[in-house]
Scaffold this motif. Structure first.
Motif, PDB file in Angstrom:
ATOM      1  N   PRO A  87       8.194   0.814   0.046  1.00 51.25           N
ATOM      2  CA  PRO A  87       6.956   1.744   0.527  1.00 51.25           C
ATOM      3  C   PRO A  87       6.297   1.749  -0.593  1.00 51.25           C
ATOM      4  O   PRO A  87       6.528   1.680  -1.703  1.00 51.25           O
ATOM      5  CB  PRO A  87       7.866   3.012   0.755  1.00 51.25           C
ATOM      6  N   SER A  88       4.758   2.415  -0.285  1.00 52.70           N
ATOM      7  CA  SER A  88       3.727   2.515  -1.006  1.00 52.70           C
ATOM      8  C   SER A  88       3.294   1.614  -1.966  1.00 52.70           C
ATOM      9  O   SER A  88       2.596   1.879  -3.006  1.00 52.70           O
ATOM     10  CB  SER A  88       4.212   4.061  -1.934  1.00 52.70           C
ATOM     11  N   CYS A 111       5.930  -1.797   5.304  1.00 57.05           N
ATOM     12  CA  CYS A 111       7.300  -1.787   5.395  1.00 57.05           C
ATOM     13  C   CYS A 111       7.690  -0.864   6.427  1.00 57.05           C
ATOM     14  O   CYS A 111       9.208  -0.699   6.842  1.00 57.05           O
ATOM     15  CB  CYS A 111       8.121  -1.661   4.171  1.00 57.05           C
ATOM     16  N   PHE A 112       6.888  -0.098   7.029  1.00 56.18           N
ATOM     17  CA  PHE A 112       7.479   0.721   8.479  1.00 56.18           C
ATOM     18  C   PHE A 112       6.693   0.023   9.481  1.00 56.18           C
ATOM     19  O   PHE A 112       5.719  -0.276   9.565  1.00 56.18           O
ATOM     20  CB  PHE A 112       6.603   2.175   8.238  1.00 56.18           C
ATOM     21  N   GLU A 126      -1.004   0.764   4.785  1.00 54.00           N
ATOM     22  CA  GLU A 126       0.540   0.930   4.493  1.00 54.00           C
ATOM     23  C   GLU A 126       1.220   0.735   5.940  1.00 54.00           C
ATOM     24  O   GLU A 126       2.453   0.690   5.877  1.00 54.00           O
ATOM     25  CB  GLU A 126       0.697   2.465   4.147  1.00 54.00           C
ATOM     26  N   CYS A 173       3.164  -7.243   6.865  1.00 53.45           N
ATOM     27  CA  CYS A 173       4.513  -7.255   6.258  1.00 53.45           C
ATOM     28  C   CYS A 173       5.191  -8.742   6.575  1.00 53.45           C
ATOM     29  O   CYS A 173       5.996  -9.174   5.913  1.00 53.45           O
ATOM     30  CB  CYS A 173       5.498  -6.698   7.506  1.00 53.45           C
ATOM     31  N   ASP A 211      -0.084   7.296   4.085  1.00 54.42           N
ATOM     32  CA  ASP A 211       1.209   6.803   3.789  1.00 54.42           C
ATOM     33  C   ASP A 211       2.587   7.296   4.502  1.00 54.42           C
ATOM     34  O   ASP A 211       2.819   8.031   4.347  1.00 54.42           O
ATOM     35  CB  ASP A 211       1.498   6.832   2.167  1.00 54.42           C
ATOM     36  N   PRO A 212       3.272   6.446   5.376  1.00 48.59           N
ATOM     37  CA  PRO A 212       4.246   6.896   6.094  1.00 48.59           C
ATOM     38  C   PRO A 212       5.313   7.331   5.287  1.00 48.59           C
ATOM     39  O   PRO A 212       6.005   8.320   5.694  1.00 48.59           O
ATOM     40  CB  PRO A 212       4.899   5.501   7.040  1.00 48.59           C
ATOM     41  N   ALA A 213       5.537   6.733   3.938  1.00 47.79           N
ATOM     42  CA  ALA A 213       6.614   7.356   3.040  1.00 47.79           C
ATOM     43  C   ALA A 213       6.545   8.663   2.684  1.00 47.79           C
ATOM     44  O   ALA A 213       7.348   9.505   2.291  1.00 47.79           O
ATOM     45  CB  ALA A 213       6.687   6.241   1.866  1.00 47.79           C
ATOM     46  N   GLN A 221       8.308  10.271  10.216  1.00 48.50           N
ATOM     47  CA  GLN A 221       8.086   8.942   9.726  1.00 48.50           C
ATOM     48  C   GLN A 221       8.515   8.122  10.803  1.00 48.50           C
ATOM     49  O   GLN A 221       9.669   8.208  11.369  1.00 48.50           O
ATOM     50  CB  GLN A 221       9.078   8.812   8.516  1.00 48.50           C
ATOM     51  N   ARG A 243      11.768   2.412   9.496  1.00 52.18           N
ATOM     52  CA  ARG A 243      11.554   1.408   8.430  1.00 52.18           C
ATOM     53  C   ARG A 243      11.886   0.080   9.103  1.00 52.18           C
ATOM     54  O   ARG A 243      12.881  -0.106   9.798  1.00 52.18           O
ATOM     55  CB  ARG A 243      12.501   1.574   7.357  1.00 52.18           C
ATOM     56  N   THR A 267      15.665  -3.717   5.729  1.00 55.61           N
ATOM     57  CA  THR A 267      15.285  -3.740   4.234  1.00 55.61           C
ATOM     58  C   THR A 267      16.166  -5.005   3.664  1.00 55.61           C
ATOM     59  O   THR A 267      16.210  -4.939   2.313  1.00 55.61           O
ATOM     60  CB  THR A 267      16.011  -2.679   3.579  1.00 55.61           C
TER      61      THR A 267
END
Length: 457
Positions: A318-319, A324-325, A334, A353, A388-390, A397, A400, A403
């Motif tokens: 994230p960020s 990554c979302f 983002e 991504c 930013d989704p994070a 949210q 994700r 990971t």
């Protein structure tokens, strides 16, 4: 296939292929070429090659160049796994150069580049040929009246090389991120890179320093989807060649050092029907929305094609503008899918991504397949995400993305869209490589994963 049982390149007869090869050889010879590098990219994202002397080009174009199908189950470290259909010492394939894409390599005098398509001995396309997969998806889209414009961004990190060409810890510049200082320090290197890319027929849109120390990015003009994948391979080969001539070593790895910002390989793509860009305008067309919704829905599985390395998940945090979302947003860096607005001909979606461990043919073909599935299902997008989704409250949210490679592999194996598009042979080969690399590296500390992959891509 002709009566003699020899496979032909595409729809050409032997005579047509021989005539085209002779014209190509004459053109390349006039530019000082003595050998042609026939390239393909394996399922681990590594560009492999068979070289032929230019004097044998006509023979290669008619008969092909032999290679083993076992390369479809090579891992990033050159160990070999097996899949349900491929593996072991048996069998043979034929490589046929795409002569219309043959170009002298400006940084490697005497050599030319040509992507290759792979065929079976009986003349039928090899079912695991990644370049043919991308071409099939383009053809599948054309049946629906769709075409595409695409381009890959290329990010890389350079370090000084020793007298044997091995990388050192030496930086060619200590300039700040995005800073003019870095361009000043490396002006000769970047100038020669621009000249080499342009000499090879690539139109450079921009080149600039990136965030990490010694990192740069170059963007070339969009073209048809298959050509964009060819260009991605050629751009990286050119960067390597120019870097070597300047005493540098280039890395395209998703993660270069623990905690650092690695190299992305973002795919930009626009979908067109006749002369209309389906992603243009303040409001998406209905088909444009359905296409993007299909891609968004398949993103967890698509990471097996676009972020395929255990190192990829060290970048997808994230960020960090890594996407990554599982969300989309208008000009949101983002979001995994960033809708880039602008003039109608330039509007596109950026798949943020993805990275350069990806085979670009698998990446672009997979995105097209997912988008077409969205069109067939008349899929609908959720609301776009801003910011930013994070930093959103947990209840707001988006999900994700996976990971780790193990999660991605689970999503990939469950994807009927990608299995149908890739076909069983290629699908199982990709899954086998992902599973073997996850077993080899998935449980290792980040430093060990980075050390094992830093100079492989």
């Amino acid at each position: 296939m002709d009566q003699g049982g020899v496979p032909r390149a595409g729809d050409q007869s032997r005579e047509e292929a021989r005539a085209e090869a002779r014209l190509t050889a004459a053109r390349l010879s006039g530019e000082g070429v003595v050998a042609l590098a026939l390239t393909w990219v394996d399922n681990a994202g590594i560009a492999r090659v068979k070289g032929v002397p230019l004097r044998r080009l006509a023979e290669a174009a008619v008969e092909g160049v032999g290679m083993s199908p076992v390369f479809d189950v090579f891992l990033v470290d050159d160990t070999i796994t097996t899949s349900r259909y491929l593996g072991g010492p048996d069998g043979d394939l034929r490589l046929f150069p795409a002569l219309d894409r043959a170009v002298p390599l400006a940084a490697q005098p005497g050599w030319a580049f040509a992507p290759a398509d792979r065929y079976r001995q009986d003349g039928l396309p090899h079912p695991a040929c990644q370049r043919r997969f991308a071409a099939r998806m383009v053809e599948r889209a054309a049946e629906r009246g769709l075409s595409f414009r695409a381009a890959f961004e290329t990010e890389w990190i350079v370090r000084r090389a020793d007298e044997d060409g091995l990388p050192t810890d030496g930086l060619p510049t200590d300039g700040p991120a995005y800073g003019l200082h870095r361009v000043t320090d490396c002006s000769d290197y970047l100038r020669d890179l621009l000249l080499a890319l342009e000499a090879q027929g690539l139109t450079v849109q921009q080149i600039h320093p990136e965030y990490s120390a010694g990192q740069f990015e170059v963007s070339v003009a969009a073209r048809d989807a298959l050509g964009a994948a060819d260009d991605a391979v050629l751009v990286r080969a050119t960067i390597r060649g120019v870097s070597a001539r300047h005493g540098l070593r280039a890395s395209f790895a998703p993660a270069f050092e623990p905690g650092g910002v690695g190299n992305g390989g973002h795919l930009h793509l626009s979908a067109w029907r006749e002369d209309r860009n389906l992603l243009a305008g303040q409001a998406l067309t209905r088909d444009g929305e359905a296409f993007l919704a299909g891609v968004l829905r398949e993103l967890p599985a698509l990471l097996a094609l676009g972020a395929p390395s255990p190192a990829s998940y060290l970048r997808l945090v994230p960020s960090h503008w890594a996407g990554c979302f599982q969300c989309w947003g208008v000009e949101n860096r983002e979001a995994a899918l960033r809708l880039v607005q602008g003039p109608d001909e330039q509007a596109n979606v950026e798949v943020k991504c993805f990275d350069q461990a990806a085979n670009p043919y698998l990446a672009v073909g997979g995105v097209i397949a997912a988008g077409l599935a969205g069109l067939d299902a008349e899929a609908v997008l959720p609301e776009p995400v801003q910011g930013d989704p994070a930093l959103l409250p947990p209840e707001r949210q988006p999900a994700r993305l996976p990971t780790g490679l193990d999660e991605t592999l689970t999503a990939f194996r469950a994807s009927t869209v990608l299995r149908d598009a890739l076909g069983d042979v290629l699908f199982e080969a990709v899954a086998a490589v992902r599973a073997a690399e996850n077993a080899a590296y998935g449980g290792q500390p980040s430093g060990a994963v980075i050390a094992a992959t830093r100079w492989r891509y």
